[in-house]
Design a protein around this motif. Structure first.
Motif: not given
Length: 292
Positions: A128-138
């Motif tokens: 997963l790209p960083e933005n996707s990981i960040r969104s999932l963590v949110i």
């Protein structure tokens, strides 16, 4: 059966420790150069796992601290959250499984399902790209916040008495634990989700703890070894997680006297602030991408 389960937990965690130490020795010349503070990281581990012992998401608290302090990149955050949990959760699991009564069949189904989810998850997370990981963590932070608030407002029932599940309830719970095991690998902690599930199925609320800790005692080492293999975690933070044992033991001693309601409100504020900070990071990354 309980003795067999405890023996299995000890074995799988010992294997993880050996696997981690081997990786640490291979990178002994550079892992201490990682950005995590050699002073504040051990202190943070004590605090994080003190709260975690009461069922407050250590994933959420760790995310708030690590992103603000810039101790680990977003790409390596999921692996770090999993690997740092292994040793403290190992201690917690032994404490809860030996002191709280839960049906053996129910406990085994929950543990096996969560382990399967944890084993499969890392293979997808690292792609997963960083933005996707960040969104999932949110999403994970907001879910944890919502569940804590729901519990405080009485929207989640916490008055069941069952210690064992049967039929469709056991099947549904097993499936959900499989999902939670996979979600652990993207930085969405399973504690609050497991608590909500146990409450919804009419079980005694205290039964959530051996189920959570027992499942994590197996799933975390297995998932974390995948992250170690893929070099997607912070070795320094994971090494200092041994200080989390102090937080666990202090919490166990104080559990009868501490005002957990006050702690929960503080954690709610921290979770919302952390989710907002990650949202701003996502927006900033998008603006930079658009400019380029």
């Amino acid at each position: 059966m309980q003795k067999t389960l405890i023996a299995a937990i000890i074995v799988i965690n010992f294997i993880f420790i050996c696997y981690f130490m081997r990786d640490l020795m291979r990178h002994k010349s550079d892992f201490m150069k990682e950005p995590a503070s050699s002073v504040w990281t051990p202190i943070s581990q004590i605090v994080i796992f003190f709260f975690s012992t009461f069922g407050i998401s250590d994933f959420a608290i760790s995310t708030a601290i690590y992103q603000k302090a810039k101790w680990v990149s977003m790409k390596k955050l999921p692996g770090t959250l999993n690997a740092q949990d292994v040793i403290p959760i190992f201690v917690m699991s032994l404490a809860y499984i030996t002191s709280i009564n839960v049906g053996t069949k129910t406990l085994l189904v929950c543990i096996i399902c969560q382990v399967l989810g944890a084993y499969i998850g890392p293979r997808f997370v690292v792609r997963l790209p960083e933005n996707s990981i960040r969104s999932l963590v949110i999403v994970g932070l907001l879910v944890a916040t919502a569940l804590i608030i729901a519990g405080k407002l009485g929207l989640i029932t916490a008055s069941g008495t069952a210690t064992e599940l049967f039929g469709w309830k056991l099947v549904v719970t097993g499936f959900l634990l499989f999902i939670y095991g996979a979600l652990n690998n993207i930085g969405i902690g399973s504690f609050s989700l497991t608590m909500a599930t146990v409450y919804a199925m009419g079980m005694d609320p205290i039964a959530a703890f051996p189920i959570m800790m027992g499942g994590c005692a197996f799933s975390l080492p297995i998932g974390s070894m995948q992250f170690i293999k893929l070099n997607q975690y912070s070795r320094k933070i994971t090494l200092f997680s041994v200080f989390g044992i102090i937080g666990v033991l202090v919490a166990v001693l104080l559990v009868k006297n501490i005002n957990t309601r006050v702690i929960q409100w503080i954690v709610i504020v921290v979770l919302l602030y952390s989710a907002y900070s990650l949202y701003l990071g996502n927006r900033e990354a998008k603006l930079i991408k658009d400019k380029n």
